[in-house]
Design an enzyme around this catalytic site. Structure first.
Site, PDB file in Angstrom:
ATOM      1  N   ASN A 149     -38.253 -41.337  38.592  1.00  9.59           N
ATOM      2  CA  ASN A 149     -38.424 -39.927  38.930  1.00  9.59           C
ATOM      3  C   ASN A 149     -39.226 -39.243  37.832  1.00  9.59           C
ATOM      4  OD1 ASN A 149     -36.064 -40.275  37.355  1.00  9.59           O
ATOM      5  ND2 ASN A 149     -35.105 -38.429  38.143  1.00  9.59           N
ATOM      6  N   GLU A 182     -40.118 -35.464  36.871  1.00 12.33           N
ATOM      7  CA  GLU A 182     -39.835 -34.062  37.182  1.00 12.33           C
ATOM      8  C   GLU A 182     -40.929 -33.153  36.633  1.00 12.33           C
ATOM      9  OE1 GLU A 182     -35.792 -33.441  35.865  1.00 12.33           O
ATOM     10  OE2 GLU A 182     -35.018 -34.612  37.557  1.00 12.33           O
ATOM     11  N   CYS A 204     -39.394 -38.219  43.279  1.00 11.85           N
ATOM     12  CA  CYS A 204     -38.277 -39.158  43.182  1.00 11.85           C
ATOM     13  C   CYS A 204     -38.789 -40.562  42.852  1.00 11.85           C
ATOM     14  CB  CYS A 204     -37.522 -39.227  44.500  1.00 11.85           C
ATOM     15  SG  CYS A 204     -36.599 -37.747  44.898  1.00 11.85           S
ATOM     16  N   GLU A 211     -38.055 -43.413  44.261  1.00 13.12           N
ATOM     17  CA  GLU A 211     -38.411 -44.220  45.442  1.00 13.12           C
ATOM     18  C   GLU A 211     -39.834 -43.916  45.885  1.00 13.12           C
ATOM     19  OE1 GLU A 211     -35.753 -42.429  44.891  1.00 13.12           O
ATOM     20  OE2 GLU A 211     -33.983 -43.183  45.930  1.00 13.12           O
ATOM     21  N   CYS A 220     -32.848 -39.698  48.756  1.00 13.49           N
ATOM     22  CA  CYS A 220     -32.746 -38.387  49.416  1.00 13.49           C
ATOM     23  C   CYS A 220     -33.423 -38.456  50.784  1.00 13.49           C
ATOM     24  CB  CYS A 220     -33.380 -37.305  48.535  1.00 13.49           C
ATOM     25  SG  CYS A 220     -35.190 -37.313  48.584  1.00 13.49           S
ATOM     26  N   CYS A 225     -37.149 -39.148  50.717  1.00  9.50           N
ATOM     27  CA  CYS A 225     -37.471 -40.539  50.347  1.00  9.50           C
ATOM     28  C   CYS A 225     -37.183 -41.496  51.493  1.00  9.50           C
ATOM     29  CB  CYS A 225     -36.690 -40.950  49.102  1.00  9.50           C
ATOM     30  SG  CYS A 225     -37.381 -40.229  47.606  1.00  9.50           S
TER      31      CYS A 225
HETATM   32  N1  THU Z   1     -33.655 -38.626  42.504  1.00 13.96           N
HETATM   33  C1  THU Z   1     -34.380 -39.773  42.685  1.00 13.96           C
HETATM   34  O1  THU Z   1     -35.400 -39.997  42.028  1.00 13.96           O
HETATM   35  N2  THU Z   1     -33.935 -40.654  43.613  1.00 13.96           N
HETATM   36  C2  THU Z   1     -32.756 -40.557  44.282  1.00 13.96           C
HETATM   37  O2  THU Z   1     -32.412 -41.454  45.032  1.00 13.96           O
HETATM   38  C3  THU Z   1     -31.912 -39.378  44.089  1.00 13.96           C
HETATM   39  C4  THU Z   1     -32.490 -38.281  43.271  1.00 13.96           C
HETATM   40  C5  THU Z   1     -34.085 -37.719  41.447  1.00 13.96           C
HETATM   41  C6  THU Z   1     -34.700 -36.411  41.854  1.00 13.96           C
HETATM   42  C7  THU Z   1     -34.455 -35.578  40.629  1.00 13.96           C
HETATM   43  O3  THU Z   1     -35.454 -35.863  39.666  1.00 13.96           O
HETATM   44  C8  THU Z   1     -33.137 -36.092  40.076  1.00 13.96           C
HETATM   45  O4  THU Z   1     -32.956 -37.373  40.651  1.00 13.96           O
HETATM   46  C9  THU Z   1     -31.947 -35.217  40.413  1.00 13.96           C
HETATM   47  O5  THU Z   1     -31.906 -34.919  41.751  1.00 13.96           O
END
Ligand code: THU
Length: 135
Positions: free
Chosen positions: A44, A46, A55, A57, A88, A91
């Protein structure tokens, strides 16, 4: 419970340390195995403008497609904490563009608990390209 191949586990652990999650403090790593057997990883990433965050994935899927591949055969996600994160909703849709309903999705946590599902279980009745351009 299927054992995670050592190569995949090592890649996930290496990736997790590269996640950029200063806002959520929730690092996530993902690996997709393509139909040719190659592994593609992502984390991920941000952003201070929160909705622009990516994310893990999606990062892994973008790596695979950028390398010229189009078929996801298997997915692993590693998140921090006792419970494994599931992809999510967004994703699930992105994975479903390049995977099948029967594609295994393995959700692992650093705490050791695991959830093993298929993409079809995560996203039943997915909207996909087959609905488009119908006459
Ligand atoms: N996130 C992911 O990268 N993958 C997931 O399966 C769940 C959530 C990330 C998004 C964000 O950067 C952080 O986790 C918190 O939601």
């Amino acid at each position: 419970m299927p054992a995670t191949p050592r190569e995949v586990l090592e890649l996930l652990q290496r990736l997790l340390s590269r996640a950029y999650a200063p806002y959520s403090q929730y690092p996530v790593a993902a690996v997709v195995r393509s139909s040719t057997g190659r592994l593609y990883g992502g984390v991920n990433v941000e952003n201070a403008a929160y909705p622009l965050s990516r994310c893990a994935e999606q990062s892994a899927t973008l790596q695979m497609v950028s390398a010229g591949e189009r078929e996801i055969a298997e997915v692993w996600v590693l998140s921090q904490g006792p419970q494994p994160a599931t992809p999510c909703g967004g994703c699930r849709q992105v994975l479903s563009e390049f995977a099948r309903p029967e594609t295994p999705v393995h959700c692992l946590s650093t705490g050791g608990s695991e959830l093993h599902v298929t993409l079809g279980e995560l996203l039943p009745h997915a909207f996909g390209k087959r609905y488009l351009h119908q006459t």
